[in-house]
Structure formats: C-alpha cells, structure tokens
Design an enzyme around this catalytic site. Structure first.
Site, mmCIF file in Angstrom:
data_model
loop_
_atom_site.group_PDB
_atom_site.id
_atom_site.type_symbol
_atom_site.label_atom_id
_atom_site.label_comp_id
_atom_site.label_asym_id
_atom_site.label_seq_id
_atom_site.Cartn_x
_atom_site.Cartn_y
_atom_site.Cartn_z
ATOM 1 N N HIS A 13 74.612 111.476 82.672
ATOM 2 C CA HIS A 13 74.541 113.322 82.856
ATOM 3 C C HIS A 13 76.426 113.634 82.316
ATOM 4 O O HIS A 13 77.359 112.964 82.919
ATOM 5 C CB HIS A 13 74.734 113.802 84.142
ATOM 6 C CG HIS A 13 74.924 115.227 84.490
ATOM 7 N ND1 HIS A 13 73.622 115.563 84.716
ATOM 8 C CD2 HIS A 13 75.708 115.746 84.104
ATOM 9 C CE1 HIS A 13 74.201 116.588 84.209
ATOM 10 N NE2 HIS A 13 75.430 117.304 84.851
ATOM 11 N N HIS A 15 78.881 116.615 79.385
ATOM 12 C CA HIS A 15 79.478 118.039 78.702
ATOM 13 C C HIS A 15 80.133 116.885 78.254
ATOM 14 O O HIS A 15 81.404 117.108 78.303
ATOM 15 C CB HIS A 15 79.970 118.352 79.800
ATOM 16 C CG HIS A 15 78.413 119.055 81.125
ATOM 17 N ND1 HIS A 15 77.787 120.451 80.905
ATOM 18 C CD2 HIS A 15 78.451 118.332 82.670
ATOM 19 C CE1 HIS A 15 76.843 120.274 82.076
ATOM 20 N NE2 HIS A 15 77.195 119.402 82.678
ATOM 21 N N LYS A 99 66.684 119.960 79.860
ATOM 22 C CA LYS A 99 67.550 120.489 80.895
ATOM 23 C C LYS A 99 66.713 121.886 81.676
ATOM 24 O O LYS A 99 66.961 122.720 81.198
ATOM 25 C CB LYS A 99 68.685 120.177 81.194
ATOM 26 C CG LYS A 99 70.144 120.829 81.922
ATOM 27 C CD LYS A 99 69.987 119.886 82.689
ATOM 28 C CE LYS A 99 71.133 119.768 83.781
ATOM 29 N NZ LYS A 99 72.410 119.869 83.450
ATOM 30 N N HIS A 136 69.081 120.651 86.987
ATOM 31 C CA HIS A 136 70.070 121.967 88.239
ATOM 32 C C HIS A 136 68.828 121.878 89.387
ATOM 33 O O HIS A 136 68.909 122.769 89.019
ATOM 34 C CB HIS A 136 70.878 122.562 87.525
ATOM 35 C CG HIS A 136 71.677 123.184 88.168
ATOM 36 N ND1 HIS A 136 73.342 122.184 87.511
ATOM 37 C CD2 HIS A 136 72.008 123.347 89.338
ATOM 38 C CE1 HIS A 136 73.930 123.255 88.693
ATOM 39 N NE2 HIS A 136 73.392 123.296 89.150
ATOM 40 N N HIS A 174 73.328 115.218 89.679
ATOM 41 C CA HIS A 174 73.520 115.273 90.231
ATOM 42 C C HIS A 174 74.261 115.146 91.477
ATOM 43 O O HIS A 174 74.362 116.842 92.493
ATOM 44 C CB HIS A 174 75.177 116.600 89.969
ATOM 45 C CG HIS A 174 74.883 117.292 89.374
ATOM 46 N ND1 HIS A 174 73.145 118.640 89.934
ATOM 47 C CD2 HIS A 174 75.087 117.805 88.223
ATOM 48 C CE1 HIS A 174 73.697 118.833 89.539
ATOM 49 N NE2 HIS A 174 74.087 119.497 87.722
ATOM 50 N N ASP A 247 78.314 113.138 85.007
ATOM 51 C CA ASP A 247 78.654 115.226 85.220
ATOM 52 C C ASP A 247 80.611 115.740 84.997
ATOM 53 O O ASP A 247 80.340 116.890 84.819
ATOM 54 C CB ASP A 247 78.168 115.521 86.357
ATOM 55 C CG ASP A 247 77.885 116.921 86.989
ATOM 56 O OD1 ASP A 247 78.035 117.847 85.645
ATOM 57 O OD2 ASP A 247 77.618 118.308 87.189
HETATM 58 C C1 NCD Z 1 78.769 121.779 84.414
HETATM 59 C C2 NCD Z 1 79.349 122.739 83.592
HETATM 60 O O1 NCD Z 1 80.637 122.673 83.186
HETATM 61 O O2 NCD Z 1 79.328 122.854 82.342
HETATM 62 N N1 NCD Z 1 79.754 122.461 85.763
HETATM 63 C C3 NCD Z 1 79.403 121.152 86.977
HETATM 64 O O3 NCD Z 1 80.547 122.202 87.773
HETATM 65 N N2 NCD Z 1 78.822 120.818 87.193
HETATM 66 C C4 NCD Z 1 77.484 122.623 85.101
HETATM 67 C C5 NCD Z 1 77.062 121.685 85.787
HETATM 68 O O4 NCD Z 1 76.153 120.586 85.539
HETATM 69 O O5 NCD Z 1 76.462 122.663 86.824
HETATM 70 ZN ZN ZN Z 2 76.245 119.172 84.646
#
Ligand code: NCD
Ligand code: ZN
Length: 346
Positions: A13, A15, A99, A136, A174, A247
């Site tokens: 996971h 970003h 997702k 999520h 998460h 995450d």
């Molecule tokens: C994530 C993001 O900033 O894209 N933020 C987070 O707090 N984890 C989005 C997510 O996974 O909820």
């Molecule tokens: Zn995330």
C-alpha cells in the site's frame, strides 16, 4: 541478534503521487522494496486501464536507472466505474486491484463511492474475475466519531460486501483497531489486511504530545494503546492474512503544518527500519520475513522477489527534512534515532 537477512520485501500500500512529487519520493521505495501496490488517489484519480498504464510509465521513467522496482497498479472506484473497466483491468498484467474510497473518507476521495449499492455489478464482476478489492475501511458522515470510523465501517459496509460477494478477494487496508484485527483473524481466506509501520509504533497520544503534532496525523487516525498492541500481536503472529503496507503518503511540510493540515505520514524513507523497530519492540523476529516478504505475495498470488535485503543493528539518525517541491518533506521520526539500518550492497 544484530543482523536480519530477508527476501526482498514488498509494500502492499503506497502513495507515490505524480510529477514533480513522484520524482522526489519513488527512489526511497525502490531502495527498500521489490514491488509496491500503487494507490490511485491522484487528482484526477486513476479510473481506467489507460490512466493506470500511463501512470505506470511515469513511475518507471522516474525510477533510478538500475532499479528493478515494479509498480503494481490499481484503479480508483467511483460511482461511475463500469463492469467493462473491471474486465479490462483484470486482463492487464499490470493492474492488481481496485481501491474503494468511501467519498469524503480521506485525501482525494471526493470522487469516491457515495453509495456502495451502486457498485453491486462492479463487485460481481470483480468476484467473477477474482480481481482484488482494496478497501479504505472508514465510515464517513458527521455523526460517526473519528475514532470509531473503522469499527462502524466493518459493521455497516464490509460485513455486507463480504456476505453478498463471498468469493471476492479483499484487502482491508491500513487497519488500526483491535476490532479490525479480530474481524480479519476470524474471517475466511478471502480477507486479509495491511498494517503500516506508524500504526505499529504510535498510539493517538503521539498526535497531541505537548502540542498538536501534524506529522503524526494520518487516516485512519492512530487509536488507543490497546489497539496498537493488537496490531503488534497480529503482525508478529505469523498469521498469513496480515502483511506490510506502509501507506506512506507524502505531503509537503507546508501542507502538513497548516490550519487545516493534510492527512498522511511519510514513512517510505525508512520503512524497513521502522518495521524492524516494531518487531524488536514486540520482542520476536520469527515472522518478520513472512510479514514483510511472503504473506502479501501469497495473498496476491505472486512469486516472491528473487533478491535479499539486509538490515543491521546500527543506530542512525534520520534527517530533519527531505527534498520535495514547495517546502520539503518531513519523514516519520525525523531527526530521531532508529536502531536498525538497511545495508546496501556497493
Ligand atoms: C493518504 C493520502 O494522503 O493519500 N493519507 C493518509 O493519511 N493515509 C490517503 C489514505 O490512504 O487514506
Ligand atoms: Zn493510503
């Protein structure tokens, strides 16, 4: 024990954002992980196979030259996702799931799903093709307490999805609560969960330690200590339904340190070391390699990575800030000392 050698791990996971932010962070993940499931919450989101393949190319172009890092792409479900989008994605060798963001749950979730019932045909198609649903798992709405959102989502939404689509493979992303740990542990083989390093290491006190701490704010928000302990127990248990997913979610310093700071913790810079620290605090490395490098691959039906990754007990101090457009990026545990360090081959 002063050394750990494990099969090269994966991040289930992650970003990575997009140009020019992508270029500032992707090398951190590529240094530590063989593959990562890439979250699709760009603005606009990754909605089609075409979007996902174009994004994949931008990620590959941003990687260091000799990197073998593989981005595993996902689609972002909206109220308008069509069965045809799922069918096309399930045939692509580069796309590994879709997702579900409940609308309004987190960063860039404005295009997320407003009513789960609208997705019944999409879920049906995903179940038929055994195409992974990444969730999520937080209920939205002003009436739901922010610390109860995960539990309410299990009761109101996840339970229904699993009842109506029992063969649909799901990753509960998460997870942050004892409730989620118990729910996954007692579920059948079509449910698994990722656990982040920060939820293994902090409880909700960290958000308020001597003042408001925006760099400890993420979604789902950290919970009470009993929940952190349940996550540690799950990660260390050797149960194959729990695996690493950082995450890691970069936002610039300015976007975090603001009157309305963004949710997201940047852990990719030292994710392996952070997970090692969590296992060390739990006092048992027996299942460290399985949690980092095998359980996720097994659940996704992928082979293990070929290489190995080494860590040594060698205390080091994290930088205060990392280069990132706008105002820099503050990594999780900035300027603090970690006990474990990844050893890179020359
Ligand atoms: C994530 C993001 O900033 O894209 N933020 C987070 O707090 N984890 C989005 C997510 O996974 O909820
Ligand atoms: Zn995330």
């Amino acid at each position: 024990m002063d050394r750990l050698t494990i099969i090269t791990p994966d991040d289930w996971h992650l970003h990575l954002r997009d140009t020019p932010y992508l270029e500032a962070v992707v090398h951190d993940s590529a240094r530590q992980f063989g593959r990562a499931i890439i979250m699709p919450n760009l603005n606009p989101p990754v909605r089609s196979v075409e979007d996902a393949l174009a994004y994949r190319q931008r990620i590959l172009a941003a990687l260091p030259e000799d990197s073998g890092f593989q981005p595993l792409m996902t689609l972002y479900l909206t109220d308008n996702t069509r069965v045809a989008d799922i069918e096309a994605a399930s045939e692509s060798p580069y796309i590994f799931g879709a997702k579900l963001y409940p609308a309004g749950a987190t960063t860039n979730s404005e295009s997320g799903v407003t009513d789960l019932a609208r997705l019944d045909q999409v879920f049906e198609a995903m179940q038929k093709h055994r195409f992974m649903l990444q969730v999520h798992g937080e209920a939205t709405g002003p009436e739901v307490d922010v610390f109860d959102r995960e539990k309410v989502f299990i009761e109101k939404s996840l339970e229904r999805i699993r009842r109506d689509f029992p063969e649909l493979p799901i990753v509960f992303e998460h997870i942050t609560t004892l409730d989620a740990v118990d729910y996954v542990r007692t579920a059948d083989a079509n449910l698994a969960a990722t656990i982040t390093p920060h939820h293994l290491l902090i409880n909700r006190n960290a958000i308020f330690l001597g003042g408001i701490r925006p760099h400890h704010y993420c979604l789902p928000v950290a919970k009470r200590e009993i929940h952190r302990q349940a996550l540690i127990a799950a990660a260390l248990s050797g149960d194959a339904r729990f695996f690493a997913g950082t995450d890691s979610a970069p936002h610039s310093k300015q976007a975090k340190e603001s009157a309305c700071g963004c949710a997201g913790i940047y852990s990719a810079h030292s994710a392996l070391e952070l997970y090692a620290e969590a296992f060390e605090r739990g006092g048992d490395f027996t299942h460290f390699e399985a949690f980092m490098s095998r359980h996720g691959a097994d659940y996704y039906g992928l082979p293990y990575n070929q290489g190995q990754t080494r860590l040594e007990r060698q205390p080091w101090t994290l930088p205060e800030s990392l280069p990132y457009p706008d105002s820099g990026l503050i990594p999780f545990r900035a300027a603090e000392t970690l006990n474990w360090k990844q050893i890179l081959d020359d």
